[in-house]
Design an enzyme around this catalytic site. Structure first.
Site, PDB file in Angstrom:
ATOM      1  N   LYS A 220      20.272 -25.111 -28.777  1.00  0.00           N
ATOM      2  CA  LYS A 220      21.051 -23.905 -28.530  1.00  0.00           C
ATOM      3  C   LYS A 220      20.138 -22.784 -28.020  1.00  0.00           C
ATOM      4  O   LYS A 220      18.990 -22.647 -28.465  1.00  0.00           O
ATOM      5  CB  LYS A 220      21.752 -23.454 -29.810  1.00  0.00           C
ATOM      6  CG  LYS A 220      22.730 -24.487 -30.370  1.00  0.00           C
ATOM      7  CD  LYS A 220      23.931 -24.663 -29.459  1.00  0.00           C
ATOM      8  CE  LYS A 220      24.965 -25.596 -30.082  1.00  0.00           C
ATOM      9  NZ  LYS A 220      26.221 -25.640 -29.308  1.00  0.00           N
ATOM     10  N   ASP A 272      22.347 -25.147 -24.388  1.00  0.00           N
ATOM     11  CA  ASP A 272      23.739 -24.742 -24.566  1.00  0.00           C
ATOM     12  C   ASP A 272      23.773 -23.281 -24.996  1.00  0.00           C
ATOM     13  O   ASP A 272      23.203 -22.917 -26.029  1.00  0.00           O
ATOM     14  CB  ASP A 272      24.383 -25.639 -25.637  1.00  0.00           C
ATOM     15  CG  ASP A 272      25.859 -25.356 -25.874  1.00  0.00           C
ATOM     16  OD1 ASP A 272      26.407 -24.456 -25.215  1.00  0.00           O
ATOM     17  OD2 ASP A 272      26.452 -26.040 -26.723  1.00  0.00           O
ATOM     18  N   GLU A 298      24.815 -25.736 -20.703  1.00  0.00           N
ATOM     19  CA  GLU A 298      26.205 -25.887 -21.129  1.00  0.00           C
ATOM     20  C   GLU A 298      26.819 -24.520 -21.439  1.00  0.00           C
ATOM     21  O   GLU A 298      26.159 -23.655 -22.018  1.00  0.00           O
ATOM     22  CB  GLU A 298      26.254 -26.779 -22.369  1.00  0.00           C
ATOM     23  CG  GLU A 298      27.650 -26.993 -22.933  1.00  0.00           C
ATOM     24  CD  GLU A 298      27.646 -27.919 -24.137  1.00  0.00           C
ATOM     25  OE1 GLU A 298      28.626 -27.877 -24.907  1.00  0.00           O
ATOM     26  OE2 GLU A 298      26.676 -28.686 -24.312  1.00  0.00           O
ATOM     27  N   GLU A 327      34.071 -27.691 -23.414  1.00  0.00           N
ATOM     28  CA  GLU A 327      34.360 -27.610 -24.850  1.00  0.00           C
ATOM     29  C   GLU A 327      35.483 -26.618 -25.153  1.00  0.00           C
ATOM     30  O   GLU A 327      36.306 -26.850 -26.033  1.00  0.00           O
ATOM     31  CB  GLU A 327      33.082 -27.208 -25.579  1.00  0.00           C
ATOM     32  CG  GLU A 327      33.242 -26.815 -27.023  1.00  0.00           C
ATOM     33  CD  GLU A 327      31.957 -26.316 -27.647  1.00  0.00           C
ATOM     34  OE1 GLU A 327      32.017 -25.730 -28.734  1.00  0.00           O
ATOM     35  OE2 GLU A 327      30.875 -26.519 -27.045  1.00  0.00           O
ATOM     36  N   ASP A 350      37.095 -31.902 -24.911  1.00  0.00           N
ATOM     37  CA  ASP A 350      37.159 -31.754 -26.360  1.00  0.00           C
ATOM     38  C   ASP A 350      38.466 -32.389 -26.823  1.00  0.00           C
ATOM     39  O   ASP A 350      39.535 -32.130 -26.254  1.00  0.00           O
ATOM     40  CB  ASP A 350      37.120 -30.279 -26.743  1.00  0.00           C
ATOM     41  CG  ASP A 350      37.104 -30.080 -28.258  1.00  0.00           C
ATOM     42  OD1 ASP A 350      36.022 -29.845 -28.807  1.00  0.00           O
ATOM     43  OD2 ASP A 350      38.174 -30.170 -28.884  1.00  0.00           O
ATOM     44  N   HIS A 377      32.392 -33.183 -25.931  1.00  0.00           N
ATOM     45  CA  HIS A 377      31.923 -32.327 -27.013  1.00  0.00           C
ATOM     46  C   HIS A 377      32.298 -32.964 -28.348  1.00  0.00           C
ATOM     47  O   HIS A 377      33.404 -33.468 -28.513  1.00  0.00           O
ATOM     48  CB  HIS A 377      32.585 -30.946 -26.902  1.00  0.00           C
ATOM     49  CG  HIS A 377      32.408 -30.094 -28.112  1.00  0.00           C
ATOM     50  ND1 HIS A 377      33.460 -29.745 -28.945  1.00  0.00           N
ATOM     51  CD2 HIS A 377      31.305 -29.528 -28.646  1.00  0.00           C
ATOM     52  CE1 HIS A 377      33.004 -28.993 -29.924  1.00  0.00           C
ATOM     53  NE2 HIS A 377      31.704 -28.837 -29.774  1.00  0.00           N
TER      54      HIS A 377
END
Length: 470
Positions: A220, A272, A298, A327, A350, A377
């Site tokens: 992240k 992400d 992402e 997502e 998702d 996701h």
């Protein structure tokens, strides 16, 4: 023979205290309590269907209320009348004009539709004694087309085109099924890279993931540039070190790794941002992270900004960095526009942001037409259990490839599901095989009793025994 009828349903607001350990933390979502708006649909024959949609704490009760409104429409219906044409059933579920008004086909009502539609698919698979993926790949091309939602996407994909695509993949289905059930479905791991973890924990989990066979890793980013660059270099130093691969490593020049910025050990890093940036910020920030060689960024910006994603993708192409999103793409029309605008290198469906299996099928078909790999996701409670079915459907019946695809894995909360997902020693998902598991989302009753909000035993214990009125 008597007709089976849907008699009633139950909903549960289930919340797990993952914010206490930093699980799920990112630049946008800093205090996630992984949660499930859960529904079970019952019939007079004993047949049941389980479904859920994923949330992160507050607001789960609102989704449950919407689920009750939608599921109430099923009471008294014959489930077999839905099973005959699940695409038509999906259209009917979305057709209540008053409920549709509070979407349409987005937001809380769409999340609720996902839970109910997924429960109906779970019931269908259980009725036929097959895992969900097997139910769908055993369908004829005509049956699969009839199970798909096509409204508003026929300018990009007609029913006739979809049928031709599915027929073209018929010949190799048995071979693909045999292969994926033998070797498993490729995966990447996110649970080593949450933003709230210490360096020591990230390092330890990354090494553990390497030992478990993973070679795709996601971290992240977006809270602090210098910190992101430092953490990225740290992860790269681990996954690019041949000493951490006592059993050998992948050839970085292999076709499955082409264009992924794989390091000398064949390891791939993804990043992400969870929607934190405006478009110019995203371009500048990610370009600055080029030295850690991510495959893609992402969710660099607002999830329904197709043209913004396209601009980011064009700007990052000289750096060899791709763009992934989906997502939070709230319906098939957003995916249609992302694909039309050439805005994404990776399509991230998702399982419950889209409104259930029938809408997912439409996106899988569009992505296959555009030649964009689908990497779902799955960072959340129950999502890994769901999406292995969807990736196997994509591989066997729709795209026919899993060479460049990787399915997200996060190692959280699987113990609450009797048909939990499992991984093999290659870092791949095992394909669900129990004929009783349906869509694999049934939750233990004990887990519901412990973590139901607000008066499950865990939450009452946290409040020192105080029970809240509901």
């Amino acid at each position: 023979m008597m007709t089976t009828r849907i008699t009633h349903f139950e909903t549960h607001d289930i919340r797990f205290p993952t914010s206490l350990t930093g699980d799920g933390t990112d630049a946008m979502n800093t205090d996630c309590d992984y949660s499930s708006a859960y529904v079970t649909i019952y019939t007079d024959s004993g047949l049941v269907g389980h479904g859920m949609t994923f949330t992160i704490g507050r607001g789960t009760d609102i989704v449950c209320h919407a689920i009750r409104e939608l599921a109430g429409r099923l009471v008294g219906q014959d489930p077999e009348s839905f099973f005959e044409n699940m695409g038509k059933a999906w259209d009917w579920m979305c057709s209540d004009s008053q409920l549709r008004w509070i979407g349409p086909e987005k937001g809380v009502i769409h999340l609720a539709t996902a839970a109910v539609n997924n429960a109906l698919w779970d019931m269908f698979a259980r009725a036929r004694g097959k895992p969900l993926w097997k139910l769908i790949v055993d369908m004829t091309p005509e049956e699969l087309v009839n199970a798909t939602a096509f409204r508003y996407i026929t300018d990009v994909l007609t029913r006739e085109e979809a049928l031709a695509m599915l027929k073209a993949k018929e010949a190799g289905k048995c071979e693909r099924e045999a292969l994926v059930t033998k070797v498993g479905y490729p995966a990447y791991i996110t649970s080593a890279g949450w933003l709230g973890y210490s360096d020591e924990k990230v390092s330890r989990l990354t090494k553990e993931a390497l030992a478990s066979g993973f070679n795709h890793f996601k971290m992240k980013v977006g809270a602090d540039f210098k910190d992101d660059l430092r953490r990225g270099k740290m992860i790269r130093s681990i996954i690019d070190d041949p000493a951490n691969y006592p059993s050998g490593f992948k050839d970085p020049s292999s076709p499955e790794l082409a264009g992924k910025n794989a390091g000398p050990t064949g390891a791939v890093l993804m990043i992400d941002a969870n929607q934190v940036w405006d478009v110019p910020q995203a371009i500048e920030y990610v370009a600055g992270l080029a030295e850690i060689r991510p495959w893609f960024i992402e969710e660099p910006t607002a999830p329904d900004d197709a043209l913004g994603h396209a601009a980011i993708r064009r700007a990052l192409k000289p750096y060899g960095i791709g763009v992934a999103t989906g997502e939070h793409a709230h319906n098939r029309m957003v995916f249609k526009q992302l694909l039309q605008a050439e805005a994404i290198d990776v399509c991230q469906i998702d399982s419950c942001r889209l409104a259930g299996v029938s809408e997912v099928l439409s996106v899988l078909l569009m992505a296959a037409k555009f030649g964009v790999p689908v990497c779902p996701h799955a960072g959340g409670v129950g999502l890994c259990e769901y999406v292995i079915h969807l990736s196997v459907i994509d591989y066997i019946a729709i795209s026919g490839t899993m060479e460049r695809n990787v399915l997200e894995f996060a190692d959280h909360l699987h113990e609450h599901f009797p048909y939990r997902c499992t991984m093999n020693e290659r870092g791949r998902y095992n394909v669900p095989s129990n004929p009783k598991e349906g869509y694999s989302i049934e939750m233990y009753k004990e887990s519901i009793a412990e973590f139901e909000w607000p008066n499950g035993s865990y939450w009452v214990g946290v409040r020192g025994g105080k029970v809240l009125s509901t």
